[in-house]
Design a protein around this motif. Structure first.
Motif, PDB file in Angstrom:
ATOM      1  N   LEU A  44       0.831  -1.207   0.000  1.00 18.97           N
ATOM      2  CA  LEU A  44       0.000   0.000   0.000  1.00 18.97           C
ATOM      3  C   LEU A  44       0.865   1.256   0.000  1.00 18.97           C
ATOM      4  CD1 LEU A  44      -2.837   1.235   0.172  1.00 18.97           C
ATOM      5  CD2 LEU A  44      -2.691   1.037   2.653  1.00 18.97           C
ATOM      6  N   ARG A  45       1.936   1.241   0.781  1.00 23.44           N
ATOM      7  CA  ARG A  45       2.841   2.404   0.829  1.00 23.44           C
ATOM      8  C   ARG A  45       3.524   2.627  -0.529  1.00 23.44           C
ATOM      9  NH1 ARG A  45       3.280   4.894   5.378  1.00 23.44           N
ATOM     10  NH2 ARG A  45       2.785   3.905   7.379  1.00 23.44           N
ATOM     11  N   GLU A  46       3.896   1.526  -1.187  1.00 21.74           N
ATOM     12  CA  GLU A  46       4.507   1.634  -2.506  1.00 21.74           C
ATOM     13  C   GLU A  46       3.518   2.218  -3.504  1.00 21.74           C
ATOM     14  OE1 GLU A  46       5.809  -2.308  -3.308  1.00 21.74           O
ATOM     15  OE2 GLU A  46       7.492  -2.223  -1.881  1.00 21.74           O
ATOM     16  N   TYR A  47       2.239   1.817  -3.372  1.00 25.20           N
ATOM     17  CA  TYR A  47       1.207   2.376  -4.241  1.00 25.20           C
ATOM     18  C   TYR A  47       1.048   3.880  -3.998  1.00 25.20           C
ATOM     19  CZ  TYR A  47      -3.586   3.867  -5.231  1.00 25.20           C
ATOM     20  OH  TYR A  47      -4.682   4.584  -5.628  1.00 25.20           O
ATOM     21  N   ILE A  48       1.022   4.279  -2.724  1.00 24.97           N
ATOM     22  CA  ILE A  48       0.894   5.710  -2.392  1.00 24.97           C
ATOM     23  C   ILE A  48       2.069   6.495  -2.969  1.00 24.97           C
ATOM     24  CG2 ILE A  48       0.931   7.364  -0.488  1.00 24.97           C
ATOM     25  CD1 ILE A  48      -0.557   5.231   1.197  1.00 24.97           C
ATOM     26  N   LYS A  49       3.277   5.921  -2.843  1.00 26.73           N
ATOM     27  CA  LYS A  49       4.479   6.579  -3.366  1.00 26.73           C
ATOM     28  C   LYS A  49       4.383   6.743  -4.882  1.00 26.73           C
ATOM     29  CE  LYS A  49       9.523   6.222  -3.189  1.00 26.73           C
ATOM     30  NZ  LYS A  49      10.678   5.394  -2.718  1.00 26.73           N
ATOM     31  N   ALA A  50       3.887   5.695  -5.560  1.00 28.07           N
ATOM     32  CA  ALA A  50       3.730   5.751  -7.013  1.00 28.07           C
ATOM     33  C   ALA A  50       2.694   6.793  -7.408  1.00 28.07           C
ATOM     34  CB  ALA A  50       3.339   4.382  -7.556  1.00 28.07           C
ATOM     35  N   GLU A  51       1.587   6.864  -6.649  1.00 30.04           N
ATOM     36  CA  GLU A  51       0.554   7.868  -6.926  1.00 30.04           C
ATOM     37  C   GLU A  51       1.103   9.275  -6.722  1.00 30.04           C
ATOM     38  OE1 GLU A  51      -2.213   7.802  -8.295  1.00 30.04           O
ATOM     39  OE2 GLU A  51      -3.434   6.055  -7.804  1.00 30.04           O
ATOM     40  N   GLU A  52       1.878   9.479  -5.662  1.00 31.63           N
ATOM     41  CA  GLU A  52       2.467  10.792  -5.398  1.00 31.63           C
ATOM     42  C   GLU A  52       3.448  11.180  -6.501  1.00 31.63           C
ATOM     43  OE1 GLU A  52       4.089  10.171  -1.531  1.00 31.63           O
ATOM     44  OE2 GLU A  52       2.266  10.858  -0.481  1.00 31.63           O
ATOM     45  N   SER A  53       4.231  10.186  -6.977  1.00 30.56           N
ATOM     46  CA  SER A  53       5.173  10.448  -8.062  1.00 30.56           C
ATOM     47  C   SER A  53       4.430  10.822  -9.338  1.00 30.56           C
ATOM     48  CB  SER A  53       6.041   9.198  -8.286  1.00 30.56           C
ATOM     49  OG  SER A  53       6.906   9.386  -9.380  1.00 30.56           O
ATOM     50  N   LYS A  54       3.344  10.099  -9.611  1.00 31.41           N
ATOM     51  CA  LYS A  54       2.542  10.401 -10.796  1.00 31.41           C
ATOM     52  C   LYS A  54       1.929  11.797 -10.690  1.00 31.41           C
ATOM     53  CE  LYS A  54      -1.924   9.126 -12.789  1.00 31.41           C
ATOM     54  NZ  LYS A  54      -3.049   8.151 -12.776  1.00 31.41           N
ATOM     55  N   LEU A  55       1.394  12.124  -9.519  1.00 28.95           N
ATOM     56  CA  LEU A  55       0.773  13.438  -9.320  1.00 28.95           C
ATOM     57  C   LEU A  55       1.796  14.558  -9.466  1.00 28.95           C
ATOM     58  CD1 LEU A  55      -1.907  14.798  -8.670  1.00 28.95           C
ATOM     59  CD2 LEU A  55      -1.345  14.625  -6.238  1.00 28.95           C
ATOM     60  N   ALA A  56       3.018  14.325  -8.969  1.00 28.45           N
ATOM     61  CA  ALA A  56       4.079  15.332  -9.096  1.00 28.45           C
ATOM     62  C   ALA A  56       4.416  15.565 -10.567  1.00 28.45           C
ATOM     63  CB  ALA A  56       5.322  14.878  -8.329  1.00 28.45           C
ATOM     64  N   ALA A  57       4.452  14.476 -11.355  1.00 25.33           N
ATOM     65  CA  ALA A  57       4.744  14.608 -12.782  1.00 25.33           C
ATOM     66  C   ALA A  57       3.626  15.370 -13.493  1.00 25.33           C
ATOM     67  CB  ALA A  57       4.918  13.223 -13.403  1.00 25.33           C
ATOM     68  N   VAL A  58       2.369  15.080 -13.149  1.00 22.86           N
ATOM     69  CA  VAL A  58       1.241  15.785 -13.751  1.00 22.86           C
ATOM     70  C   VAL A  58       1.265  17.264 -13.380  1.00 22.86           C
ATOM     71  CG1 VAL A  58      -1.281  15.961 -13.818  1.00 22.86           C
ATOM     72  CG2 VAL A  58      -0.188  13.715 -13.884  1.00 22.86           C
ATOM     73  N   SER A  60       3.919  19.007 -12.713  1.00 26.58           N
ATOM     74  CA  SER A  60       5.011  19.613 -13.476  1.00 26.58           C
ATOM     75  C   SER A  60       4.553  19.954 -14.884  1.00 26.58           C
ATOM     76  CB  SER A  60       6.204  18.653 -13.510  1.00 26.58           C
ATOM     77  OG  SER A  60       7.237  19.180 -14.300  1.00 26.58           O
ATOM     78  N   TRP A  61       3.827  19.008 -15.518  1.00 24.78           N
ATOM     79  CA  TRP A  61       3.254  19.268 -16.828  1.00 24.78           C
ATOM     80  C   TRP A  61       2.316  20.469 -16.775  1.00 24.78           C
ATOM     81  CZ3 TRP A  61       3.599  17.613 -21.814  1.00 24.78           C
ATOM     82  CH2 TRP A  61       4.394  16.480 -22.064  1.00 24.78           C
ATOM     83  N   ALA A  62       1.471  20.527 -15.798  1.00 22.26           N
ATOM     84  CA  ALA A  62       0.481  21.603 -15.688  1.00 22.26           C
ATOM     85  C   ALA A  62       1.167  22.959 -15.545  1.00 22.26           C
ATOM     86  CB  ALA A  62      -0.442  21.335 -14.512  1.00 22.26           C
ATOM     87  N   ALA A  67       2.333  28.123 -18.080  1.00 22.46           N
ATOM     88  CA  ALA A  67       3.214  29.231 -18.459  1.00 22.46           C
ATOM     89  C   ALA A  67       3.186  29.459 -19.970  1.00 22.46           C
ATOM     90  CB  ALA A  67       4.645  28.931 -18.001  1.00 22.46           C
ATOM     91  N   LEU A  68       3.179  28.376 -20.750  1.00 24.39           N
ATOM     92  CA  LEU A  68       3.146  28.496 -22.206  1.00 24.39           C
ATOM     93  C   LEU A  68       1.846  29.119 -22.694  1.00 24.39           C
ATOM     94  CD1 LEU A  68       4.743  25.092 -23.292  1.00 24.39           C
ATOM     95  CD2 LEU A  68       5.591  27.379 -23.891  1.00 24.39           C
ATOM     96  N   THR A  69       0.703  28.658 -22.126  1.00 21.70           N
ATOM     97  CA  THR A  69      -0.590  29.173 -22.601  1.00 21.70           C
ATOM     98  C   THR A  69      -0.797  30.635 -22.213  1.00 21.70           C
ATOM     99  OG1 THR A  69      -1.647  28.257 -20.620  1.00 21.70           O
ATOM    100  CG2 THR A  69      -1.714  26.920 -22.619  1.00 21.70           C
ATOM    101  N   GLU A  99       1.255  11.975 -24.544  1.00 20.13           N
ATOM    102  CA  GLU A  99       2.080  11.433 -23.453  1.00 20.13           C
ATOM    103  C   GLU A  99       1.443  11.751 -22.095  1.00 20.13           C
ATOM    104  OE1 GLU A  99       5.963  13.028 -23.916  1.00 20.13           O
ATOM    105  OE2 GLU A  99       6.375  11.951 -25.787  1.00 20.13           O
ATOM    106  N   LEU A 100       0.933  12.983 -21.986  1.00 21.76           N
ATOM    107  CA  LEU A 100       0.279  13.375 -20.742  1.00 21.76           C
ATOM    108  C   LEU A 100      -0.978  12.534 -20.503  1.00 21.76           C
ATOM    109  CD1 LEU A 100       0.038  15.223 -18.297  1.00 21.76           C
ATOM    110  CD2 LEU A 100      -1.107  16.910 -19.752  1.00 21.76           C
ATOM    111  N   GLU A 101      -1.713  12.277 -21.580  1.00 21.64           N
ATOM    112  CA  GLU A 101      -2.902  11.430 -21.454  1.00 21.64           C
ATOM    113  C   GLU A 101      -2.523  10.038 -20.949  1.00 21.64           C
ATOM    114  OE1 GLU A 101      -6.711  10.026 -24.197  1.00 21.64           O
ATOM    115  OE2 GLU A 101      -4.759  10.394 -25.138  1.00 21.64           O
ATOM    116  N   SER A 102      -1.457   9.498 -21.503  1.00 23.61           N
ATOM    117  CA  SER A 102      -0.991   8.173 -21.076  1.00 23.61           C
ATOM    118  C   SER A 102      -0.574   8.190 -19.610  1.00 23.61           C
ATOM    119  CB  SER A 102       0.194   7.718 -21.940  1.00 23.61           C
ATOM    120  OG  SER A 102      -0.209   7.575 -23.283  1.00 23.61           O
ATOM    121  N   LEU A 103       0.071   9.298 -19.210  1.00 21.04           N
ATOM    122  CA  LEU A 103       0.502   9.418 -17.822  1.00 21.04           C
ATOM    123  C   LEU A 103      -0.704   9.447 -16.886  1.00 21.04           C
ATOM    124  CD1 LEU A 103       2.693   9.917 -15.663  1.00 21.04           C
ATOM    125  CD2 LEU A 103       2.519  12.362 -16.172  1.00 21.04           C
TER     126      LEU A 103
END
Length: 536
Positions: A44-58, A60-62, A67-69, A99-103
């Motif tokens: 469960l902790r590994e899943y939470i860590k993966a979710e947090e990593s994914k959210l951080a990447a999203v 960063s994209w946002a 800034a670009l828009t 790529e963002l959609e896939s993420l």
């Protein structure tokens, strides 16, 4: 070869494979669930860590796209006038947003769900949970524990950081209610209500608790209190689908009873419902009270005069060569019927090996139906057992030989060594080890006669509970790791000694491991000659 096949067939006869619902009656097997839960928490902790990593990447994209828009929308034509910006817009919309959609669609929970699926097949089911709840109620009855002390983890001589929440108590009460056990339903619904009134948080509502509590109190015959509780329910939830009708019914019933008995109305007691407020319903066991009193250490019948005639000694098995250099330490536990305890019967290493051999084979212990003679499971015997033979390990052969040396009885015709582990509320209510005349010959197919004696090894200490008690004459023998107790089930005449009806008290705290050898009549003709009278 023939003997080996005989033992194997007897093992298969006496061991029944269990359903999933019967798995968790052994502390030895439940320990595996502790490590399973630890592994799932890590997953469960590994899943939470993966979710947090994914959210951080999203995020960063946002931030980058935000800034670009801001720049592009401030002057769209000017922005696109530069060919690089036009190219990058095409690239972003064609590639990077994909790529963002896939993420975003990526599911980090897959690993956790897969791990859960693997372990779920070994999880307890609803019947296991119900069994555990009933085990707690059994302990409550046997050791006279009030619900409040139980809910706070306060057990006799033990204090654990183990509490029952409002919802836990409610679920306990609901389990009893669904089983038609209104006595325990009242005790646990009352405790749930008490903790809720004290300000504890809960998922269950007060109305739900009062609904079950009021009807259970009515079933216990306490109409005034049932009316008072139902009025509380109506005040909380006026539109409750049952409360109004129940209240009118209870009031009419009470009015009718008062008229018939020519009594005036007495308001219900303001004292909280607790252990002893209502009488516990009678059950199938005639010696229930004396049995449970002995389990609590009460009602013992050995006075000081009789105790003074009990001794300890060294026992060499009538100069048995294997006991001459190292005789057994023998202690008298009871005078009549004679029960003796042997100290240092099993070493820690032998106990560990026996447990190791037994654990993979543990299955729900069975009893023989006195009417049909068929082996079956029963609520009055809650433990897991396994049968071990000499071919399994040299330790089993050594233990069997030691039993023969100590008792002077042959174990050639004895049953295999039975190992039992008692878990939460594990018990074996009063029973006889020998076959009685009014039941089918339980041992006819063995051709070894009745069970003449019982040799019982204690393979663990027990923190609380778990005594071996004899209600007929008021004896209680407490487990001591490495020791063993021995008694005869039959008189020398071959008649059953009905005084030896005994029980394994519920384990209150701890894990109880025992192993026993049931010794049969055949082969003992010259080792224990017949007596001349029925009670010799």
């Amino acid at each position: 070869m023939g003997k080996s096949l005989f033992f194997i067939s007897w093992t298969l006869l006496c061991c029944c494979w269990t359903t999933q619902a019967e798995i968790f009656t052994s502390i030895g097997q439940m320990t595996d669930l502790i490590y399973t839960e630890k592994e799932l928490v890590q997953s469960l902790r590994e899943y939470i860590k993966a979710e947090e990593s994914k959210l951080a990447a999203v995020k960063s994209w946002a931030n980058k796209l935000d800034a670009l828009t801001r720049v592009s929308t401030s002057d769209p034509e000017g922005y696109l006038a530069h060919p690089v910006n036009a190219y990058k817009l095409m690239k972003r919309l064609n590639t990077e947003w994909s790529e963002l959609e896939s993420l975003v669609l990526e599911n980090p929970s897959d690993g956790f769900i897969s791990n859960m699926s693997i372990h779920r097949q070994y999880f307890p089911d609803e019947e296991d949970e119900t069994g555990a709840a009933k085990a707690l109620m059994r302990l409550q009855d046997t050791y006279q524990l009030d619900s409040e002390a139980f809910s706070k983890g306060k057990l006799p001589g033990v204090q654990y950081n183990a509490i029952l929440t409002v919802d836990d108590c409610y679920d306990m009460g609901k389990t009893a209610y669904n089983d038609g056990d209104y006595y325990h339903a009242v005790l646990w619904m009352q405790q749930s209500l008490k903790q809720l009134d004290a300000g504890e948080d809960a998922v269950v509502s007060k109305a739900d608790i009062l609904d079950y509590l009021s009807y259970s109190v009515y079933q216990m015959g306490d109409l005034p209190r049932a009316i008072e509780l139902t009025r509380r329910l109506v005040a909380i939830e006026p539109g409750h689908q049952r409360a109004g009708g129940n209240l009118r019914y209870f009031e009419r019933l009470l009015s009718k009873q008062l008229i018939e008995m020519n009594q005036s109305y007495q308001p219900p007691s303001e004292e909280p419902i607790q252990l002893g407020t209502y009488s516990r319903p009678q059950d199938h066991l005639p010696e229930r009270e004396s049995y449970e009193a002995l389990c609590r250490g009460e009602g013992l019948q050995m006075n000081e005069a009789r105790r003074s005639r009990l001794f300890c000694r060294y026992h060499d098995g009538n100069r048995n060569p294997r006991l001459l250099l190292k005789p057994m330490k023998e202690e008298d536990e009871w005078d009549s019927p004679y029960i003796v305890r042997y100290l240092d019967m099993l070493s820690n290493e032998e106990i560990a090996k026996i447990k190791e051999l037994a654990k993979p084979r543990l299955a729900r212990a069975t009893v023989r139906d006195p009417k049909t003679g068929v082996l079956t499971t029963a609520n009055y015997r809650v433990s897991k057992s396994a049968w071990l033979e000499e071919e399994d390990d040299i330790v089993i052969a050594r233990v069997n030989q030691r039993i023969e040396d100590i008792t002077g009885l042959t174990v050639t015709t004895a049953e295999l060594l039975q190992v039992a582990n008692y878990g939460v509320g594990g018990q074996y209510e009063p029973h006889f080890d020998f076959s009685r005349k009014d039941e089918p010959d339980a041992f006819k197919r063995l051709g070894t006669g009745n069970r003449v004696a019982t040799f019982l090894n204690y393979m663990s200490d027990v923190e609380a509970g778990g005594a071996t008690v004899f209600p007929d004459f008021g004896a209680a023998i407490w487990p001591r790791k490495g020791t063993a107790v021995f008694w005869y089930n039959l008189f020398k005449s071959g008649e059953g000694d009905y005084r030896t009806r005994h029980a394994a008290c519920p384990v209150l705290v701890g894990s109880k491991w025992v192993s026993n050898k049931w010794i049969h009549e055949r082969g003992q003709e010259f080792r224990r000659p017949c007596g001349l009278t029925e009670v010799d």
